[in-house]
Scaffold this motif. Sequence first.
Motif, mmCIF file in Angstrom:
data_model
loop_
_atom_site.group_PDB
_atom_site.id
_atom_site.type_symbol
_atom_site.label_atom_id
_atom_site.label_comp_id
_atom_site.label_asym_id
_atom_site.label_seq_id
_atom_site.Cartn_x
_atom_site.Cartn_y
_atom_site.Cartn_z
ATOM 1 N N ILE A 536 46.067 86.396 14.462
ATOM 2 C CA ILE A 536 46.573 86.053 12.903
ATOM 3 C C ILE A 536 45.687 85.175 12.286
ATOM 4 O O ILE A 536 45.087 85.507 11.029
ATOM 5 N N ALA A 537 45.672 84.146 12.786
ATOM 6 C CA ALA A 537 44.821 82.845 12.026
ATOM 7 C C ALA A 537 43.173 83.280 12.099
ATOM 8 O O ALA A 537 42.614 82.915 11.304
ATOM 9 N N VAL A 538 42.885 84.135 12.999
ATOM 10 C CA VAL A 538 41.488 84.482 12.844
ATOM 11 C C VAL A 538 41.102 85.562 12.059
ATOM 12 O O VAL A 538 40.379 85.412 10.966
ATOM 13 N N GLU A 539 41.906 86.459 11.708
ATOM 14 C CA GLU A 539 41.656 87.543 10.844
ATOM 15 C C GLU A 539 42.151 86.951 9.273
ATOM 16 O O GLU A 539 41.515 87.521 8.455
ATOM 17 N N PRO A 551 34.229 77.718 14.579
ATOM 18 C CA PRO A 551 35.447 77.203 14.269
ATOM 19 C C PRO A 551 36.484 78.152 14.588
ATOM 20 O O PRO A 551 37.649 77.687 14.765
ATOM 21 N N LEU A 552 36.344 79.481 14.374
ATOM 22 C CA LEU A 552 37.246 80.498 14.636
ATOM 23 C C LEU A 552 37.773 80.489 16.227
ATOM 24 O O LEU A 552 39.278 80.816 16.265
ATOM 25 N N GLU A 631 43.790 92.850 20.541
ATOM 26 C CA GLU A 631 42.343 92.950 19.888
ATOM 27 C C GLU A 631 42.399 93.945 18.875
ATOM 28 O O GLU A 631 43.000 94.972 19.082
ATOM 29 N N SER A 632 41.631 93.639 17.673
ATOM 30 C CA SER A 632 41.448 94.492 16.668
ATOM 31 C C SER A 632 40.065 94.318 16.271
ATOM 32 O O SER A 632 39.449 93.148 16.362
ATOM 33 N N ALA A 633 39.226 95.329 15.477
ATOM 34 C CA ALA A 633 38.009 95.318 15.086
ATOM 35 C C ALA A 633 37.967 94.882 13.560
ATOM 36 O O ALA A 633 38.831 95.162 13.065
ATOM 37 N N LEU A 634 37.301 93.775 13.227
ATOM 38 C CA LEU A 634 37.442 93.326 11.992
ATOM 39 C C LEU A 634 36.094 93.526 11.341
ATOM 40 O O LEU A 634 34.775 93.244 11.881
ATOM 41 N N GLU A 635 35.918 94.031 10.036
ATOM 42 C CA GLU A 635 34.691 93.920 9.139
ATOM 43 C C GLU A 635 34.714 92.746 8.353
ATOM 44 O O GLU A 635 35.679 92.403 7.550
ATOM 45 N N CYS A 636 33.513 92.251 8.374
ATOM 46 C CA CYS A 636 33.382 90.930 7.479
ATOM 47 C C CYS A 636 33.165 91.400 6.100
ATOM 48 O O CYS A 636 32.217 91.937 5.856
ATOM 49 N N PHE A 653 37.785 88.632 6.304
ATOM 50 C CA PHE A 653 37.887 90.080 7.351
ATOM 51 C C PHE A 653 38.580 90.864 6.878
ATOM 52 O O PHE A 653 39.886 90.584 6.168
ATOM 53 N N SER A 654 38.332 92.293 6.859
ATOM 54 C CA SER A 654 39.405 93.484 6.710
ATOM 55 C C SER A 654 39.369 94.179 8.083
ATOM 56 O O SER A 654 38.421 94.301 8.797
#
Length: 709
Positions: A536-539, A551-552, A631-636, A653-654
Motif C-alpha cells: 500500500i505504501a508504495v502504491e 526511496p520506495l 504483486e500488482s502492476a502499476l502505471e506511473c 501510480f495507477s
Amino acid sequence: MLVPPPPQTPTISLPPKQQAMSCLLPFTTSRKSKSSTLSTFSDDKTPHSQTPRFSPPREEAFPQANFASSDDSEREVALAKLKVEMEERKVDVYVVPSEDEHLSEYVAEADLRRGFITGFTGSAGTAVITRTENLLYVDSRYWVQAPLQVSSAWKVKRVGDKDQRNWSEDLIKGSETECLRIGIDPSVISAASGGAHSASIGPLLDAPNLVVVPISQNLVDLVWTSRPSRPTTLIDLHPIEFTGLHASKKLAAFVESETFQSLSSKPEGYFLSTLDELAWLLNLRAVGDIPDTPVFHAYLWIPLSTSLNSFSSIKTLFINPVKLSSEASCYLDGLGIVVRPYDEVWSFLQEVGKSLSMSMTEEKQSKKRVVLTGQSVTWKAQLAVGKDSLESVMSPILESKAVKNEVELEGMRKAYLRDGRATVRWMARLDTLITKENKQIDEFEAGDLLTRYRSEEKNFRGLAYENISGSGPDAALPHYSPVKGKCRIVDRETPYVNDSGAQYLDGTIDTTRTMHFGTPTKEQKDAFTRVLQGHIAVETTVFPQGMSGAPLNILARKALWKAGLDFGREYFSSERAGHGRWDELTIGSYLSVHEGPQGISTTNTYPFRVGHVISNEPGYYKEGHFGMRVESALECVEVKTEGSYGGVTWLGFSRLTRVPIDRRLVETSLLSPEEEKWLEQHNELCKTDILPLLKGKQNQEAREWLKRC
C-alpha cells in the motif's frame, strides 16, 4: 470423479498443455476426455490437516528442463570430460554463467548450459569449475533449492549469507596467493558492468594475478551430447494496433536520439544484441525461441554514419533465414534492412573493427570513431570490434521502450482487465474445490488451472513465465515452480502463493496473490498484513518528477522492519532485480516480464517517468514454513496536488491489476484507517470492473465469490 458446475460454451480448441486441465473446469464432456495427462484429484475425505504441515521441499519438486532427465552419473561423466578439456587448454578454472549470447535473463533450452552441468534448474546462478572443486553460486532465491538439486560433487555458495562473496570476488581473492588461469566462453558473459541479469568479466580483467582466457568453443557444448537445437519458429509481425508506432518511425527516432548528439566520440553504427529491444524496435515477435518470452535470436546493425565501408552503411539483421516468412522478408525490405545469416555477425564486427582501426591510423580526427552498443554486451563483441572501438551507452531503445505510448498503455489496461476476470474465475473455483468440496489439489494442478482460464481470454499467447505455485514451505521459495505429480497438496494450514503471468498480444501480465483456505495463524496474519502495508505504501506514494525508485524500497519494508522482519536483505543495496530482493523493473508490452532501466533498489538512480509500468511486489519468507507475496502492476502517472512547490510536477501510480486481496489473511488491527480504506476501495474496484465481465450462468460461482471479497 469431480462433479463440475454446469458446462460452459462454446467449446474451443486448446494447445495440448492446456487441454490437460480440462477435468478441473466446468466445461464440456469433450474436454474431460482429454484429461488423461493430468494427475487425478483425490475424492478422499481425508482432512487437509493430515498433510505434513512443515515438510521440507523435495528435490524432484522443482521445474525440470530437458537436461533434467540426465542422472547424476551421466552428469559426472560430462563434468569429468569438461575437466579434461580444461587441462588441454591449460586453464585452472572454467566459469559457466546462466546467460546466452544475448545476456538474456531467460534462455532457450539449448542455452541452459549451467543447468545441464550442475542439475540446478533456477534461472540465475554461476558455476565455477576448478581442478579440485565444483562450485555453484546462487542468490537468496535459490539458497534452499540449489542444494536439493545438485549432487554431492557440487558445493553451493549462498551469496550474501554470512558475508559470502560472489563468484568473481572469490576468484579475485583466491588469486592473492596464486596466479590463476580462468577460461570462459566470451559470448555468454558481459564485457563490463553486467547489467541487470548478466555476469561480468570486467572485475577479472583488472585483477593482477588472474589471466582470463577467452575460449570460443563452449566446453559445456562439447560434453553435452544430447544438447537440443535452437527452435526455427517463424517470426510474427506485431500489428500497429498493439504497438502504436510503426517501426520506421522508431528507427528514425533512434538515429536522431539525443544520446548520440552529446557524445565526445563519433558513432559509426549501433550494435544491438538485446533481444527484447530488437523485437520492440522492429515490431516483431516470435513464440518458441525462448520459453514464455516472445523474442527471437538475432542481432541488428544500425548505421549512424556513412564514413566507413559500404557494407556497414546498411541496416543489417543477422538471423537464421529459415525463421523469416515471405511476409516478414518483404516487411524488413520495406524498412531498408538486409538479412544475413546469424553467425556472420562476428566476421562483420571484426571487419568494422578493422576499418575503425585503419581510419584512426590514417587520419587525424577531432572525434574518435566508435561502434556504440548498450550497457549489456558480451565480451565476444568487445573482442571482435576492439575494446577501444566499442563504447557502451544507455540504450535509447531501452529508455523509449520503458515509456509506454498511449496505445500500449490502453492495451495493457485491457489485458489486465481480461486477466483479472480469468484470475477471479480461478480463485473462486480453487476456493470451492478446496474449502467446500474438500478436494486434494496439488500445487501444479492449482497453477495449471489458472493457465486454463487465461487461455480462454482474447489475445492469449501463452504464459509470461513458468507458474510459481507454492504451499507451505514451498511458498517460502520465491522462484519455486512445481512439477506435475511430484509436489505438495495445497493445504489449509499455510498460505498458498501464486505468482504467474500471461502473454497477451496487447500486454504482459505479472501478478501475485496469496490465499489461505483455512484459518491463518496469528504469525501468518501479522506477516501478511505487514507485507500488504508495504504494498500500500508504495502504491499510494506521491513523489516529485525526477525521483528514482530507491526511496520506495524503504517504504516497502517499513512495516516489516517494525516487527524485526525483512526479505532479501543481502541484496538490499544491489541493482539487480528479483522476487526475493524486491526490485522489479518495467513490465513489457507483449515482451519480457522484466525490463528496465528503472527499478526499486537503493542503488537505482534512473528517474521514473509517466508511462513507466512497474510491479509492486513486497513479500516475506519464513524458510521451511511459509511465504507470502502481493504483486500488482502499476502505471506511473502525473498527479494533481494542492500545492505547486517550485513548479514541480508530481508523479504517482495507477494500478492496472484487478485481482482482489484475500481478507482472510489480513489482521485489521494493524491497519491504519487510511490503509483500511485502501483495502476496501481496492476490492470494490475489482468488483466494479470485473463483475460486468462475469456474465452467464457459467460464471455464477465467480460472481458470488467476488461479491464476498
